[in-house]
Design an enzyme around this catalytic site. Structure first.
Site: not given
Length: 226
Positions: A100, A107
């Site tokens: 994760e 990003h």
């Protein structure tokens, strides 16, 4: 519409998807029984990788949605980890937490496939909701243009799933690299981490395969009716 040669392949893909889901649970349970040599918890691993990447503004929260609900929310810049991952110090906990964080790194670095995935999301969302109704209506009413529109919208949803594959595999690759680089797992533990991550990736492969086969089926029917 209802009985097509492609359905045999689609059924096989569904079987693969069910097997992949069971493999994810099995791999996570197996990995949960192996304590990581570093004894770090998932939240500690997540924070250490984020800080090492300079992503001090990314938050980590405990997810309240149950097991395997782990995800990264780019709009809130928040990684949410399920309780077994957040508090656990097993190989499985570290693997999922690092994966994760891999999305958070993507990003921050404007990873091209993630950027494309975000741009496709509105199209995929509309396509997944409207396409089934357009296709059913078009086939029953024998409206070729309606079928074509349904296929076009469904294609957007399929493309979104296809783009998701490299995003997930890249996040897993980043996860393993950072875990080893920062000494949170040993070289011997890398294989166990890989098993957990590969099992999760297989679910995306199976769901994408189903979507692609369904799209091919609709296109074949559309061409025959034309």
């Amino acid at each position: 519409m209802f009985f097509h040669p492609m359905d045999f392949l689609i059924i096989l893909a569904f079987i693969l998807a069910m097997w992949a889901q069971s493999k994810v649970k099995g791999s996570f349970q197996q990995g949960s029984k192996i304590q990581a040599s570093s004894r770090m918890t998932g939240v500690e691993v997540a924070r250490k990788i984020l800080d090492d990447e300079g992503l001090t503004d990314v938050k980590i929260e405990l997810s309240r949605r149950g097991a395997l609900s782990d995800h990264y929310d780019p709009t809130a810049k928040t990684v949410r980890l399920s309780e077994p991952v957040y508090r656990g110090s097993s190989i499985a906990s570290l693997a999922v937490a690092a994966h994760e964080i891999g999305h958070a790194i993507q990003h921050a670095n404007n990873y091209s496939m993630l950027v494309l995935r975000h741009k496709l999301f509105p199209v995929a969302n509309i396509g997944s909701q409207l396409a089934p109704f357009l296709l059913l209506g078009g086939f029953f009413l024998e409206l070729t243009n309606l079928i074509g529109l349904g296929i076009l919208l469904f294609s957007g949803a399929v493309l979104f799933q296809v783009v998701t594959l490299p995003v997930e595999y890249n996040a897993s690759s980043r996860a393993k690299t950072k875990l080893l680089e920062l000494g949170m797992i040993s070289n011997r533990e890398e294989r166990s981490v890989g098993k957990v991550l590969n099992a999760a990736a297989l679910t995306y492969v199976a769901s994408t395969l189903i979507a692609v086969l369904q799209l091919v089926k609709f296109i074949m029917i559309f061409n025959n009716r034309r």
